[in-house]
Motif scaffolding. Sequence first.
Motif, PDB file in Angstrom:
ATOM      1  N   ALA A 189     -14.013   2.876 -22.111  1.00 36.51           N
ATOM      2  CA  ALA A 189     -13.953   4.413 -21.995  1.00 36.51           C
ATOM      3  C   ALA A 189     -13.644   4.914 -20.686  1.00 36.51           C
ATOM      4  O   ALA A 189     -12.872   6.125 -20.673  1.00 36.51           O
ATOM      5  N   LEU A 190     -13.273   4.204 -19.769  1.00 34.53           N
ATOM      6  CA  LEU A 190     -12.573   4.415 -18.458  1.00 34.53           C
ATOM      7  C   LEU A 190     -11.310   3.775 -18.182  1.00 34.53           C
ATOM      8  O   LEU A 190     -10.596   4.543 -17.495  1.00 34.53           O
ATOM      9  N   ALA A 191     -10.771   2.861 -18.825  1.00 39.92           N
ATOM     10  CA  ALA A 191      -9.692   2.274 -18.687  1.00 39.92           C
ATOM     11  C   ALA A 191      -8.420   3.006 -19.515  1.00 39.92           C
ATOM     12  O   ALA A 191      -8.505   3.262 -20.633  1.00 39.92           O
ATOM     13  N   ASP A 192      -7.257   3.063 -18.847  1.00 45.14           N
ATOM     14  CA  ASP A 192      -6.179   3.637 -19.517  1.00 45.14           C
ATOM     15  C   ASP A 192      -5.528   2.537 -20.573  1.00 45.14           C
ATOM     16  O   ASP A 192      -5.466   1.420 -20.076  1.00 45.14           O
ATOM     17  N   PRO A 193      -5.368   3.036 -21.611  1.00 45.31           N
ATOM     18  CA  PRO A 193      -4.775   1.958 -22.847  1.00 45.31           C
ATOM     19  C   PRO A 193      -3.889   0.927 -22.602  1.00 45.31           C
ATOM     20  O   PRO A 193      -3.470  -0.093 -22.776  1.00 45.31           O
ATOM     21  N   GLN A 194      -2.618   1.813 -21.670  1.00 50.42           N
ATOM     22  CA  GLN A 194      -1.367   1.142 -21.179  1.00 50.42           C
ATOM     23  C   GLN A 194      -1.610   0.279 -20.001  1.00 50.42           C
ATOM     24  O   GLN A 194      -1.302  -0.966 -20.104  1.00 50.42           O
ATOM     25  N   THR A 195      -2.060   0.834 -18.931  1.00 55.09           N
ATOM     26  CA  THR A 195      -1.945   0.091 -17.943  1.00 55.09           C
ATOM     27  C   THR A 195      -3.366  -0.699 -17.584  1.00 55.09           C
ATOM     28  O   THR A 195      -3.139  -1.458 -16.620  1.00 55.09           O
ATOM     29  N   ARG A 196      -4.329  -0.293 -18.087  1.00 53.23           N
ATOM     30  CA  ARG A 196      -5.856  -0.729 -17.788  1.00 53.23           C
ATOM     31  C   ARG A 196      -6.408  -0.367 -16.284  1.00 53.23           C
ATOM     32  O   ARG A 196      -7.300  -1.021 -16.086  1.00 53.23           O
TER      33      ARG A 196
END
Length: 856
Positions: A396-403
């Motif tokens: 829910a908090l992580a950017d899907p590309q950079t994580r």
Amino acid sequence: MHDLAPPTPAPTPAEVDRALTRAERGLSLDIAEVTALLAAREDRLERLMGVAAALRDQGLVAAQRPGVITYSPKVFIPLTRLCRDRCQYCTFATTPHRVESAFLSADEVLEIAASGQEHGVAEALFTLGDRPEDRWPAARAWLDEAGYPDTLSYVRAMAIRVLEHTGVLPHLNPGVMSWAQMRRLRPVAPSMGMMLETTSTALWTTPGAAHYASPDKDPKVRLRVLDDAGRLMIPFTTGLLVGIGETLADRAESLFAIRATHRKYGHIQEVIIQNFRAKDDTAMRREPDLAEQEYLAAIAVARCVLGPRMRIQAPPNLSELQELPRLLAAGVDDWGGVSPVTADHVNPERPWPHLDDLEKATAAMGFQLSPRLTVHPEYINTGEWVDPRVQPFVTALADPQTRLLRAGAYAVGQAWQEPDDDGGSYQAFADRHSGGRTQLHREVDTVGRSNDRRSDFDEVYGDWQAVREHAAATRMAPARLGSDERTALDLAATNPASLAEAEHESSARLLMEADGAVLATLIDIADQLRRSVNGDEVTYVINRNINFTNVCYTGCRFCAFAQRKTDVDSYTLTLEQVSERVREAVADGATEICMQGGIHPDLPGTAYFDLARAVKQAAPDIHLHAFSPMEVVSGASRTGLSVREWLIAAKEAGLDSIPGTAAEILDDDVRWVLTKGKLPTESWIDVISTAHEVGLPSTSTMMYGHVDHPGHWVGHLATLRRIGAASRAQHPAGITEFVALPFIHHNAPVYLAGAARPGPTARDNAAVHAMARLMLHGVIDNVQCSWVKLGDDGVRAMLSAGANDLGGTLMEETISRMAGSEHGSAKSVRDLTSVITSAGRIPRQRTTTYGPVEQA
């Protein structure tokens, strides 16, 4: 400060120059060279920092975020400031009369977390003293009144509360923890941490030194915590506290120790290099702060030792704002946790820098400051490092590309665990993972992989070079003490059980390594003992083996059975498919169901109970022999129950006995090579012993012939004897049998990677079965040989070497077959009796606990 040791000569300029030259050339460095680099100052320090900065930049490029320095927006939750340790530099730990309450209340914890949530933080750092209840009656009384058996149980409860109410991710830093305690905490936090601080034993044993009278600062204990965290695949933070009286050599050794555990397990997500700052009201208040150049050298050397991919962190509040660019120049790529809400309760005199100031200091060196989560990007979305119950909070908090932390992300609370109705049942789990298949087993593929290795072979098993090196070391048997062969054989004939005693280890090893005439005599002694105990009957059980899923995330290096859940050959049976197999087995005369499965990352801990109930509903009188110690520990961890509570619940659901599998070799060095240390020896013993205490008998096993040596086999059997002897006093059944399991190498990853030998020899097999008969005499009466692994000819040979049992019909067996066994996966009663009679012995069907079938 107390003088710890005679002064040692400082590295000479020439030694520093030689080490610098090697570092600049990218050559490997030994401890002496690293010690020399730690002494670099002035121009030499600038050269060293240049090497470190270049390595850091390489690592950021490899991580696909060049020029990005990270930090974690957090709140600091000081759950308790009471501690059983007495560190000489600490102001965090205090006494009961100086605090209003021994622990923060649940409402106070939530208030802090909610305040952080409002300010957009993503991390809740739980920091607390080590096991305060062991020292302070006030802490024990508070926990008793609140209904918690210990501090870590309260930590677990509060982590869940923070997740459910705020969605802020807990990072747990409660000090020294056992393997079992960390496993219980793993489902409630995506990361944990504990500073190693130093490997210096002098600081711990010398009166007046920094760690004196602090039981949790024993370097061996702290290194064990780092290893156990790796075994559990916990993304882990550790680091050094520099300037508390340790030597330059101590610092070098500490860095090498961190590197060693990370090479084994790959779990160290960041290393903090923290500089000592003297604090008022401490025993070390008059000690000087760590000098800037010494600090920069420590950071730069940490980068050189730990490499480009390690995240090296320096706390920004422990340096002056104008000094921060120099820390970046020394190789730092992370500032750690920075709070807009709470103080640094460990260093309350040092406020966090304002985020704008930190961003400017970072930009001054040409970098961009970016927020991250408490778990670093490399450990997110792999399906293995983050527990499935915490993964939704991370996602829910992580950017899907950079994580990294997603721009605009705001933590929101949600249910931590699936509800206790069908969402948490085995059936719901199977429906999600069986692809909607409802066919019976003839249409569901339970064969296993269609090729020789799983799809993530190059990643899941860790650093194969490190594995090969460690395996080569474990295969080297230590020198055997002198022992006369005749004396050893006389001991075997007159007092066989004494071979398991430490004073006769030399004789036991001599016999385990015997060949020729000595081996022939050993076999004859074992066979005579077998005849006196068991007669000429050879027993077998009509059973069915059910592997309910082949999905497993542990990555055991010897296992050719396991799949990832996304692999085409993965499967998970539904409860109806399990029940149908049970009914078919009963129709074929089975008295036992043997059931185990992979450690599926999404399997609810209560699902094992559903499986047991399904078996008993399908066949109330069948004996359910199920769930390895690894499954027991996994189930207990996922339910939040203790091992004892989980086993009692499983017994109530229908479990009748447990298999003593997952033993492999009961030596943690060997277990690391084979299993990445998934289940330490101590934990395996605890599960088996606890099972006996609650009335569940077990079997015992040993898988041999891989990266082990005969000395390991002797030690393993001696351990089994100790467990069996203790258990027999509590439960008459105890350990019902010993099963020798020759390593099947053909498709085993550890063999394919060149780290293991191709299984045991015929000599090895004879010696192991014979010595098992002798060393276990009087405690474990039945020695089983595996027709699956040995074949008919091998079985006949072992029946003359002390074995009296052939195991079961199985009806289906996947694990050995996938490893490359060529002896089939099922035998009929006629097949088994034929092998037995061809060996000149008398076949007899038995129950699981070796009773006659007519009394089953």
